[in-house]
Design an enzyme around this catalytic site. Structure first.
Site, PDB file in Angstrom:
ATOM      1  N   ARG A 133      -2.520  11.615   2.947  1.00  0.00           N
ATOM      2  CA  ARG A 133      -3.171  11.046   2.014  1.00  0.00           C
ATOM      3  C   ARG A 133      -3.125  11.655   0.805  1.00  0.00           C
ATOM      4  NH1 ARG A 133      -5.311   6.106   1.832  1.00  0.00           N
ATOM      5  NH2 ARG A 133      -4.160   5.990  -0.230  1.00  0.00           N
ATOM      6  N   ASP A 166      -3.497  -1.936  12.329  1.00  0.00           N
ATOM      7  CA  ASP A 166      -3.678  -2.143  11.408  1.00  0.00           C
ATOM      8  C   ASP A 166      -4.625  -2.969  11.635  1.00  0.00           C
ATOM      9  OD1 ASP A 166      -5.224  -1.418   8.433  1.00  0.00           O
ATOM     10  OD2 ASP A 166      -3.604  -3.353   7.268  1.00  0.00           O
ATOM     11  N   CYS A 202      -3.120   2.828   9.447  1.00  0.00           N
ATOM     12  CA  CYS A 202      -4.209   3.616   8.023  1.00  0.00           C
ATOM     13  C   CYS A 202      -5.303   4.018   7.607  1.00  0.00           C
ATOM     14  CB  CYS A 202      -3.818   2.424   6.996  1.00  0.00           C
ATOM     15  SG  CYS A 202      -4.515   1.001   7.490  1.00  0.00           S
ATOM     16  N   HIS A 223       0.637  -0.999   0.169  1.00  0.00           N
ATOM     17  CA  HIS A 223      -0.118   0.240   0.238  1.00  0.00           C
ATOM     18  C   HIS A 223       0.896   1.059   0.229  1.00  0.00           C
ATOM     19  CE1 HIS A 223      -3.432   2.011   0.144  1.00  0.00           C
ATOM     20  NE2 HIS A 223      -3.399   2.128   1.441  1.00  0.00           N
TER      21      HIS A 223
HETATM   22  N1  NVA Z   1      -4.911  -4.304   5.536  1.00  0.00           N
HETATM   23  C1  NVA Z   1      -6.112  -3.689   4.888  1.00  0.00           C
HETATM   24  C2  NVA Z   1      -5.914  -1.870   4.989  1.00  0.00           C
HETATM   25  C3  NVA Z   1      -6.799  -0.926   4.354  1.00  0.00           C
HETATM   26  C4  NVA Z   1      -5.702   0.567   4.245  1.00  0.00           C
HETATM   27  C5  NVA Z   1      -6.942  -3.632   4.044  1.00  0.00           C
HETATM   28  O1  NVA Z   1      -6.045  -4.258   3.124  1.00  0.00           O
HETATM   29  O2  NVA Z   1      -7.979  -4.325   4.018  1.00  0.00           O
HETATM   30  N1   CP Z   2      -5.832   3.701   4.571  1.00  0.00           N
HETATM   31  C1   CP Z   2      -7.192   3.478   3.908  1.00  0.00           C
HETATM   32  O1   CP Z   2      -6.312   3.262   2.281  1.00  0.00           O
HETATM   33  O2   CP Z   2      -8.417   3.952   3.305  1.00  0.00           O
HETATM   34  P1   CP Z   2      -9.082   3.266   2.858  1.00  0.00           P
HETATM   35  O3   CP Z   2      -9.356   1.954   2.321  1.00  0.00           O
HETATM   36  O4   CP Z   2     -10.496   3.915   3.034  1.00  0.00           O
HETATM   37  O5   CP Z   2      -9.469   3.998   1.211  1.00  0.00           O
END
Ligand code: NVA
Ligand code: CP
Length: 334
Positions: free
Chosen positions: A322, A236, A277, A140
């Protein structure tokens, strides 16, 4: 703002993972983000990509990433077309390669959020225009740019700062933060049961980077040992998008000792900030949060509501950043 942001150094490049960029490149993107942020706050327009069009291809849901791309595109003078998880033929009726070739004919840049990293890499290979990774299972990178900007704003520097990542450190956030810390000479600690550490292959890659930048990488199972003296504690969700609901029980059993609590923050020290995040399960004000409470009896997951809402929490600064960092990535690559 010059049309050739950062002297055209990144023009035409995709932004797929931080491993593809040098420490200096990342610093350049952070500096550009700070500049764009300052301009926006001062009401100075920077429509340097007027008339361009971008596609936002989402195979998973989003609040921050989608909005960041849309607002940033508008601020740069561009139009954005959003394709939701059910709104394109990609993967179902049309290959990634064909989708890339079609979108590349219509758009100046493409954001992609989805599953395997191989998908976004394939998209970039065939699109002929810059592709930006808005989250895959493995990485990410735009989130980590925002996080680095937030840490820099808070402490004034990145090198030598200690970040402890608590939780599932082998998925997109743990992986990307380890790469980001290695690149920027930070100390990264993955704090989790061993099976949640990043892959040996990625750790080896990051250790090589760390040799050049002075970063230190550690992998520690004991939360109190890991978090002592931390400058940043990051966590997270325990179950990421695309993972089956059946893994909840195992994750709760494994990761409950790695929840970020006031004790953990106190153990780190008063200098320590809390980062996430987002979205986060810190209370019962979500349907999944309530569902997990009904099934497993826990009223928060990876972080307590107290830490999430504490003075040490900078989660909404990260969310704002972001937009500024995604704008920098688009400004520089188009
Ligand atoms: N690890 C999480 C991050 C979301 C921004 C996901 O992939 O759902
Ligand atoms: N942190 C992040 O990527 O958030 P969203 O899933 O809302 O885009």
């Amino acid at each position: 703002m010059d049309k050739n942001a950062i002297n055209g150094k990144f023009k035409g490049k995709s932004f797929l993972k931080l491993l593809d960029f040098s420490s200096e490149d990342i610093q350049d993107l952070l500096d550009l983000s700070a500049k764009l942020k300052a301009e926006k706050k001062a009401g100075i327009a920077h429509k340097i990509h007027e008339g361009k069009n971008i596609a936002l291809l989402f195979e998973k849901t989003s609040t921050r990433t989608r909005c960041a791309f849309e607002v940033a595109a508008s601020d740069l003078g561009m139009s954005a077309v959003y394709l939701d998880p059910s709104g394109s033929q990609m993967g179902k009726k049309e290959s990634i390669e064909d989708t890339a070739k079609v979108l590349g004919r219509m758009f100046d840049g493409i954001e992609y959020r989805g599953y395997g990293q191989n998908l976004v890499e394939t998209l970039a290979k065939y699109a002929g225009v810059p592709v930006w990774n808005g989250l895959t299972n493995e990485f990410h990178p735009t989130q980590v740019l925002a996080d680095l900007l937030t840490i820099k704003e808070h402490f004034g520097t990145l090198a030598g700062k200690k970040m402890v990542y608590m939780g599932d450190a082998r998925f997109n956030m743990g992986n990307s933060l380890m790469v980001g810390c290695a690149k920027m000479g930070m100390n990264f600690v993955a704090c989790a049961p061993e099976k949640y550490f990043p892959s040996k292959e990625l750790i080896d890659q990051c250790q090589e980077i760390a040799k050049k930048t002075g970063a230190k990488l550690s992998f520690i199972t004991d939360p109190m040992e890991a978090t002592k003296g931390a400058d940043v504690i990051y966590t997270d969700v325990w179950v990421s998008m695309g993972e089956p609901a059946e893994v909840w029980q195992e994750r709760i059993n494994d990761l409950l000792p790695y929840r970020v609590t006031s004790d953990v923050m106190e153990n780190a020290g008063p200098q320590c900030i809390f980062m996430h995040c987002l979205p986060s399960f810190h209370d019962l004000n979500t349907t999944i949060g309530k569902d997990i409470y009904d099934k497993f009896g826990i009223d928060c997951m990876e972080v307590t509501d107290e830490v999430f809402n504490s003075k040490q929490s900078v989660v909404f600064d990260e969310a704002e950043n972001r937009m500024h960092t995604i704008k920098a990535v688009m400004a520089a690559t188009l």
